[in-house]
Scaffold this active site. Structure first.
Site, PDB file in Angstrom:
ATOM      1  N   ARG A 188       0.536  -1.246   0.087  1.00 31.39           N
ATOM      2  CA  ARG A 188      -0.024   0.287  -0.347  1.00 31.39           C
ATOM      3  C   ARG A 188       1.116   1.334   0.380  1.00 31.39           C
ATOM      4  NH1 ARG A 188      -4.515  -0.947   4.385  1.00 31.39           N
ATOM      5  NH2 ARG A 188      -2.733  -0.020   6.297  1.00 31.39           N
ATOM      6  N   ASP A 266      -9.999   4.171  14.254  1.00 30.57           N
ATOM      7  CA  ASP A 266      -7.900   3.586  14.465  1.00 30.57           C
ATOM      8  C   ASP A 266      -8.358   3.246  12.116  1.00 30.57           C
ATOM      9  OD1 ASP A 266      -9.763   1.039  14.966  1.00 30.57           O
ATOM     10  OD2 ASP A 266      -8.613  -0.027  13.904  1.00 30.57           O
TER      11      ASP A 266
END
Length: 499
Positions: A188, A266
């Site tokens: 990513r 989160d």
């Protein structure tokens, strides 16, 4: 924190890539992360790559397709200049404080400086155990890695702020979820993976000095316009800026019909990016109460609740910043513009979907009425907007009208819409609509089909779907089936937090 994992004596040699590293997050110090190397992945093989993102990072296609790159992105070889680490953060999950969390299966290789001068962090997701893995195994599976890869690049192509995905590496290594699956690592990329939860963690522990350091880091590198002489004012200004970005992001999600599925704090990006693709979905039939995560038994993260959940999450961020802000009233004031900013951004995006190049007070009613009609008739969201765009561009109205059983209700709305368009250039409206309303989205059944093929080592369907999702507003002759109505069996697909 600052846990160092020493390399094995038989560690492979460093791999060099045409990347310039700056690794700014690692300079925050050991309280913010644990240094740890990725765990090797046995018998790795390529599943998918994004040459477009590779070019953005400065990686030429031939290198990205090399055996060296395969070893690096499998976690099997260290990359020269990288500084691998797993960051620590906390968060509220499904509305409850979950305490310490952290990168339980993701390892940040570091931050590179792209040819355009932008910083981009590279992260391996599924690269093995970290000190924050809790009860997990540190691995990701092929199924979820394919979904995240395709969703990241599809959202980017739609213009939605998002983390990106560079590649997927697969492995025959078994991973136990509901059943035994095979392992994979997805690489990513994002300017930063900072989350609301990073601030919550240090506030929860009463670590004001570290909280201040994190504020300084965020403002210096990502929000320089928020810097003030006073710390409290800086924190308030940052909170206001994050509020604006979050409102804009949620307006984009709602306009494109995207359900995140796990909007825990989160999973909320400080930069207003779409972060962590778990049980996500794009709407098929327009159903505001759609729940895409079957783990979400109370529907906390249903599609129509997303804007308000984002606001709740912003209050959690505000609470985390209170040790620096001091007065709760100042934090609340920074959050006040959220509803107005979201409403304005959402209406602007819906105007674009309707091809309205100017604004009129009655537009909100026109938008509300067509959405209500879509809900009542359970019309496919993406297909409706694309067919309407093609009609405005010159096609017949019948394909749009055929989507509705209540033709009279549609005709009544269409008459009002046509009157609204009468003062606007038809050509301009059509051009705006065709670049706003995609023909191709990542539907659940499309992802499922390519996952099944990839599980049988057939990656051609994945590559084909990736191609159309990278340019979703184009026609792509021969790929019309990828833009069709979902099959009946798609309604039975269920997604959970398991990955």
């Amino acid at each position: 924190m600052d846990v160092d994992v020493a390399p094995a004596s038989s560690a492979p040699p460093l791999v060099r890539a045409p990347l310039q590293w700056q690794n700014r997050f690692s300079r925050l110090g050991g309280a913010f992360y644990a240094r740890i190397a990725p765990q090797p992945l046995p018998a790795p093989y390529w599943v998918a790559r994004s040459t477009r993102l590779g070019e953005t990072l400065g990686l030429p296609p031939h290198w990205l397709a090399s055996e060296e790159a395969l070893a690096v992105f499998a976690g099997n070889a260290p990359l020269a200049g990288s500084a691998p680490l797993a960051s620590v953060y906390g968060g509220h999950q499904f509305g409850h404080w979950a305490g310490q969390l952290g990168d339980g299966r993701a390892i940040l290789l570091g931050e590179v400086l792209t040819p355009s001068g932008e910083g981009m962090e590279l992260q391996l997701k599924g690269s093995g155990l970290t000190p924050f893995s809790r009860m997990g195994d540190g691995r990701a599976v092929l199924r979820s890695s394919i979904r995240e890869f395709l969703a990241s690049e599809a959202m980017h192509a739609l213009g939605v702020p998002t983390t990106r995905a560079l590649c997927i590496v697969g492995s025959p290594a078994p991973v136990l979820r509901e059943t035994v699956e095979t392992a994979a690592v997805v690489t990513r990329a994002a300017p930063s993976f900072l989350r609301f939860g990073h601030f919550e963690y240090f506030a929860w522990r009463g670590k004001t000095e570290e909280l201040r350091a994190l504020l300084d880091y965020a403002v210096t590198h990502f929000y320089p316009e928020c810097e003030r002489q006073d710390v409290a004012e800086t924190a308030c200004t940052l909170l206001a800026a994050v509020t604006e970005r979050t409102a804009e992001l949620l307006a984009h999600w709602q306009a494109v019909g995207f359900c995140h599925g796990v909007m825990n704090t989160d999973n909320m990006s400080l930069l207003g990016l779409t972060l962590d693709y778990g049980p996500f979905a794009f709407l098929d039939a327009f159903e505001p109460g759609h729940i895409c995560n079957h783990t979400d038994v109370y529907g906390r993260y249903a599609f129509d609740r997303q804007p308000e959940v984002a606001r709740w999450n912003l209050y959690c961020l505000a609470e985390a910043l209170l040790p620096l802000i001091g007065e709760p009233e100042r934090a609340v004031q920074a959050l006040t513009p959220y509803p107005r900013r979201f409403a304005a951004a959402f209406e602007a995006r819906m105007r674009a979907k309707l091809g309205l190049t100017d604004a009129q007070p009655s537009d909100g009613i026109l938008i509300d009425d067509v959405l209500a009609l879509l809900v009542r008739e359970r019309v496919d969201y993406t297909i409706f907007w694309r067919r309407l765009s093609q009609h405005i561009a010159g096609d017949a109205l019948a394909p749009v009208r055929d989507l509705f059983l209540d033709r009279l209700a549609f005709d009544t709305w269409m008459l009002r819409y046509s009157e609204r368009l009468s003062s606007i250039s038809r050509r301009q409206s059509a051009a705006l609509m065709l670049k706003t309303n995609p023909k191709y989205i990542l539907r659940k059944h499309l992802a499922e089909e390519v996952i099944r093929a990839a599980s049988a080592s057939d990656f051609a369907p994945l590559a084909r779907l990736q191609t159309v999702l990278e340019s979703p507003f184009d026609e792509h002759p021969g790929c019309e089936s990828l833009a069709d109505f979902p099959p009946d069996w798609a309604a039975q697909l269920q997604l959970s937090c398991s990955s």
